[in-house]
Design a protein around this motif. Structure first.
Motif, PDB file in Angstrom:
ATOM      1  N   VAL A  60      93.032   7.478  44.566  1.00 26.45           N
ATOM      2  CA  VAL A  60      91.939   7.084  44.009  1.00 26.45           C
ATOM      3  C   VAL A  60      91.047   8.348  43.988  1.00 26.45           C
ATOM      4  N   ASN A  61      90.350   8.709  43.017  1.00 24.71           N
ATOM      5  CA  ASN A  61      89.241   9.943  42.994  1.00 24.71           C
ATOM      6  C   ASN A  61      87.874   9.331  43.671  1.00 24.71           C
ATOM      7  N   THR A  62      87.949   9.994  44.938  1.00 26.35           N
ATOM      8  CA  THR A  62      86.670   9.990  45.448  1.00 26.35           C
ATOM      9  C   THR A  62      85.776  10.797  45.454  1.00 26.35           C
ATOM     10  N   HIS A  63      85.785  11.750  44.358  1.00 26.03           N
ATOM     11  CA  HIS A  63      84.685  12.793  44.235  1.00 26.03           C
ATOM     12  C   HIS A  63      83.760  12.300  43.310  1.00 26.03           C
ATOM     13  N   ASN A 104      83.021   9.480  39.663  1.00 28.75           N
ATOM     14  CA  ASN A 104      82.467   8.015  39.598  1.00 28.75           C
ATOM     15  C   ASN A 104      81.634   7.812  38.411  1.00 28.75           C
ATOM     16  N   CYS A 120      78.197  16.708  41.650  1.00 26.87           N
ATOM     17  CA  CYS A 120      78.597  17.117  42.916  1.00 26.87           C
ATOM     18  C   CYS A 120      77.587  18.463  43.143  1.00 26.87           C
TER      19      CYS A 120
END
Length: 82
Positions: free
Chosen positions: A34-37, A41, A51
């Motif tokens: 899963v892309n947690t960056h 989101n 970010c």
């Protein structure tokens, strides 16, 4: 002997956790982490939140554009030969 039981229990818990993470990758078609960056989101994208690295890059790009624009304006104000 008690310490051996604790180590084996910790190893078993760790193995179950790693297996749980690997299930998604191995057994699902096209499975991946899963892309947690922050950039991945969709809710933060809607609010235009990025970010720290992306925000820094955007600020540096904007600052460079301002410097180039200001230098071009100053250069056009110089009158040559008068």
């Amino acid at each position: 002997m008690e310490i051996l039981k604790v180590i084996l229990f910790a190893f078993a818990v760790l193995a179950v956790g790693i297996f749980g993470i690997a299930v998604r990758i191995v057994f699902l078609k096209g499975g991946k982490f899963v892309n947690t960056h922050v950039g991945g989101n969709k809710y933060l994208k809607r609010q235009k939140i990025h970010c720290a690295q992306t925000q820094d890059k955007m600020e540096q790009r904007d600052a460079w554009r301002k410097v180039k624009f200001n230098n071009a304006t100053i250069a056009s104000d110089i009158k040559v030969g008068k």
